[in-house]
Design a protein around this motif. Structure first.
Motif, PDB file in Angstrom:
ATOM      1  N   GLN A 145       0.835  -1.204   0.000  1.00  0.00           N
ATOM      2  CA  GLN A 145       0.000   0.000   0.000  1.00  0.00           C
ATOM      3  C   GLN A 145       0.873   1.259   0.000  1.00  0.00           C
ATOM      4  O   GLN A 145       0.645   2.180  -0.786  1.00  0.00           O
ATOM      5  CB  GLN A 145      -0.929  -0.001   1.221  1.00  0.00           C
ATOM      6  CG  GLN A 145      -1.878   1.169   1.302  1.00  0.00           C
ATOM      7  CD  GLN A 145      -3.029   1.077   0.321  1.00  0.00           C
ATOM      8  OE1 GLN A 145      -3.495  -0.007  -0.004  1.00  0.00           O
ATOM      9  NE2 GLN A 145      -3.496   2.220  -0.156  1.00  0.00           N
ATOM     10  N   VAL A 160       2.631   1.691  -3.462  1.00  0.00           N
ATOM     11  CA  VAL A 160       1.716   2.197  -4.494  1.00  0.00           C
ATOM     12  C   VAL A 160       1.420   3.677  -4.260  1.00  0.00           C
ATOM     13  O   VAL A 160       1.434   4.481  -5.204  1.00  0.00           O
ATOM     14  CB  VAL A 160       0.411   1.354  -4.524  1.00  0.00           C
ATOM     15  CG1 VAL A 160      -0.616   1.978  -5.458  1.00  0.00           C
ATOM     16  CG2 VAL A 160       0.707  -0.078  -4.949  1.00  0.00           C
ATOM     17  N   GLU A 161       1.176   4.058  -3.020  1.00  0.00           N
ATOM     18  CA  GLU A 161       0.913   5.474  -2.713  1.00  0.00           C
ATOM     19  C   GLU A 161       2.123   6.341  -3.068  1.00  0.00           C
ATOM     20  O   GLU A 161       1.977   7.436  -3.609  1.00  0.00           O
ATOM     21  CB  GLU A 161       0.564   5.626  -1.235  1.00  0.00           C
ATOM     22  CG  GLU A 161      -0.806   5.074  -0.879  1.00  0.00           C
ATOM     23  CD  GLU A 161      -1.081   5.050   0.620  1.00  0.00           C
ATOM     24  OE1 GLU A 161      -0.219   5.501   1.408  1.00  0.00           O
ATOM     25  OE2 GLU A 161      -2.167   4.569   1.006  1.00  0.00           O
ATOM     26  N   SER A 167       2.497   6.656  -6.860  1.00  0.00           N
ATOM     27  CA  SER A 167       1.437   7.527  -7.359  1.00  0.00           C
ATOM     28  C   SER A 167       1.801   9.002  -7.169  1.00  0.00           C
ATOM     29  O   SER A 167       1.649   9.808  -8.096  1.00  0.00           O
ATOM     30  CB  SER A 167       0.121   7.211  -6.640  1.00  0.00           C
ATOM     31  OG  SER A 167      -0.914   8.011  -7.138  1.00  0.00           O
ATOM     32  N   ALA A 225      -4.637  -1.181  -2.196  1.00  0.00           N
ATOM     33  CA  ALA A 225      -3.773  -2.021  -3.022  1.00  0.00           C
ATOM     34  C   ALA A 225      -3.543  -3.315  -2.257  1.00  0.00           C
ATOM     35  O   ALA A 225      -3.278  -3.287  -1.056  1.00  0.00           O
ATOM     36  CB  ALA A 225      -2.445  -1.316  -3.288  1.00  0.00           C
ATOM     37  N   TYR A 227      -6.972  -3.475 -12.220  1.00  0.00           N
ATOM     38  CA  TYR A 227      -7.672  -2.343 -11.619  1.00  0.00           C
ATOM     39  C   TYR A 227      -9.147  -2.689 -11.590  1.00  0.00           C
ATOM     40  O   TYR A 227      -9.730  -3.074 -12.601  1.00  0.00           O
ATOM     41  CB  TYR A 227      -7.420  -1.076 -12.442  1.00  0.00           C
ATOM     42  CG  TYR A 227      -8.339   0.069 -12.103  1.00  0.00           C
ATOM     43  CD1 TYR A 227      -8.355   0.605 -10.824  1.00  0.00           C
ATOM     44  CD2 TYR A 227      -9.200   0.594 -13.049  1.00  0.00           C
ATOM     45  CE1 TYR A 227      -9.213   1.651 -10.500  1.00  0.00           C
ATOM     46  CE2 TYR A 227     -10.055   1.640 -12.746  1.00  0.00           C
ATOM     47  CZ  TYR A 227     -10.059   2.155 -11.467  1.00  0.00           C
ATOM     48  OH  TYR A 227     -10.912   3.180 -11.150  1.00  0.00           O
ATOM     49  N   GLU A 251       7.438  -2.572 -10.028  1.00  0.00           N
ATOM     50  CA  GLU A 251       7.072  -1.154 -10.014  1.00  0.00           C
ATOM     51  C   GLU A 251       6.513  -0.714 -11.367  1.00  0.00           C
ATOM     52  O   GLU A 251       5.634   0.144 -11.429  1.00  0.00           O
ATOM     53  CB  GLU A 251       8.264  -0.295  -9.598  1.00  0.00           C
ATOM     54  CG  GLU A 251       8.570  -0.415  -8.121  1.00  0.00           C
ATOM     55  CD  GLU A 251       9.697   0.486  -7.648  1.00  0.00           C
ATOM     56  OE1 GLU A 251      10.164   1.343  -8.440  1.00  0.00           O
ATOM     57  OE2 GLU A 251      10.087   0.344  -6.480  1.00  0.00           O
ATOM     58  N   ILE A 299       2.975  -1.719 -11.291  1.00  0.00           N
ATOM     59  CA  ILE A 299       2.229  -0.774 -10.450  1.00  0.00           C
ATOM     60  C   ILE A 299       1.903   0.490 -11.250  1.00  0.00           C
ATOM     61  O   ILE A 299       0.765   0.984 -11.218  1.00  0.00           O
ATOM     62  CB  ILE A 299       3.022  -0.429  -9.172  1.00  0.00           C
ATOM     63  CG1 ILE A 299       3.123  -1.666  -8.261  1.00  0.00           C
ATOM     64  CG2 ILE A 299       2.387   0.739  -8.426  1.00  0.00           C
ATOM     65  CD1 ILE A 299       4.053  -1.493  -7.075  1.00  0.00           C
ATOM     66  N   LYS A 300       2.869   1.003 -11.999  1.00  0.00           N
ATOM     67  CA  LYS A 300       2.639   2.198 -12.820  1.00  0.00           C
ATOM     68  C   LYS A 300       1.553   1.945 -13.859  1.00  0.00           C
ATOM     69  O   LYS A 300       0.713   2.807 -14.121  1.00  0.00           O
ATOM     70  CB  LYS A 300       3.937   2.632 -13.498  1.00  0.00           C
ATOM     71  CG  LYS A 300       4.969   3.194 -12.540  1.00  0.00           C
ATOM     72  CD  LYS A 300       6.275   3.474 -13.262  1.00  0.00           C
ATOM     73  CE  LYS A 300       7.371   3.887 -12.305  1.00  0.00           C
ATOM     74  NZ  LYS A 300       8.668   4.033 -12.997  1.00  0.00           N
ATOM     75  N   GLU A 312      -0.990  -0.180 -13.669  1.00  0.00           N
ATOM     76  CA  GLU A 312      -2.309  -0.204 -13.029  1.00  0.00           C
ATOM     77  C   GLU A 312      -2.711   1.186 -12.533  1.00  0.00           C
ATOM     78  O   GLU A 312      -3.892   1.540 -12.568  1.00  0.00           O
ATOM     79  CB  GLU A 312      -2.333  -1.216 -11.880  1.00  0.00           C
ATOM     80  CG  GLU A 312      -2.091  -2.652 -12.313  1.00  0.00           C
ATOM     81  CD  GLU A 312      -3.000  -3.121 -13.437  1.00  0.00           C
ATOM     82  OE1 GLU A 312      -4.185  -2.722 -13.476  1.00  0.00           O
ATOM     83  OE2 GLU A 312      -2.528  -3.894 -14.291  1.00  0.00           O
ATOM     84  N   LEU A 313      -1.749   1.990 -12.093  1.00  0.00           N
ATOM     85  CA  LEU A 313      -2.057   3.356 -11.673  1.00  0.00           C
ATOM     86  C   LEU A 313      -2.512   4.223 -12.849  1.00  0.00           C
ATOM     87  O   LEU A 313      -3.313   5.145 -12.671  1.00  0.00           O
ATOM     88  CB  LEU A 313      -0.857   3.984 -10.958  1.00  0.00           C
ATOM     89  CG  LEU A 313      -0.646   3.527  -9.523  1.00  0.00           C
ATOM     90  CD1 LEU A 313       0.689   4.043  -8.983  1.00  0.00           C
ATOM     91  CD2 LEU A 313      -1.792   3.962  -8.618  1.00  0.00           C
TER      92      LEU A 313
END
Length: 153
Positions: free
Chosen positions: A7, A10-11, A14, A26, A39, A62, A65-66, A68-69
């Motif tokens: 979490q 991801v924060e 972001s 997350a 997502y 990572e 993660i990018k 999905e963000l």
């Protein structure tokens, strides 16, 4: 990596790469097989495949993660968040996210069992992945009866 650490990661990504706050959850989903993450449109949460982290390390993870963000932030902004959309492609290349995740070694289906059927009249051979009802279906070439083909070794 624990859920709380995920979490925070991801924060942080972001804020650093998008300049926007990630306000939802997350989490890892161990049932994901063919994807690095997903997502969720209704809840706005993001799920990640922990096997990607184990197999390819933090740097590749990572990038997932990018990716999905990008879906997350574009969807919340009402812009094109799907893979085919220009907004998505542009944002993904700007932040350096992965377009596709890598395949985890040993997870691909080894060739599926192939069932073989042969026509009793014309000897036409049929290969199928799924079983067929030989009392219902006939040969497409001559309308003869089918039977399971068993190769004599």
């Amino acid at each position: 990596m624990e859920r709380e650490e995920l979490q925070l990661l991801v924060e942080g990504i972001s804020l650093r790469h998008f300049g926007l706050v990630f306000k939802h959850e997350a989490r890892f989903n161990h049932r994901l097989r063919t994807t690095g993450g997903r997502y969720l449109l209704r809840s706005h949460d993001i799920e990640f495949n922990p096997k990607q982290l184990e197999a390819f390390g933090r740097e590749e993870f990572e990038k997932i993660i990018k990716h999905e963000l990008c879906h997350y932030h574009l969807h919340l902004q009402g812009r094109g968040y799907q893979h085919k959309d220009r907004d998505f492609k542009e944002m993904l290349s700007r932040v350096g996210g992965a377009r596709y995740c890598r395949s985890i070694p040993g997870t691909h289906n080894v060739s599926a069992k192939v069932l073989k059927y042969i026509c009793q009249d014309c000897q036409q051979l049929y290969e199928r992945k799924r079983s067929i009802n030989i009392s219902k279906y006939v040969c497409g070439k001559c309308s003869g009866k089918l039977k399971k083909f068993i190769k004599n070794s």
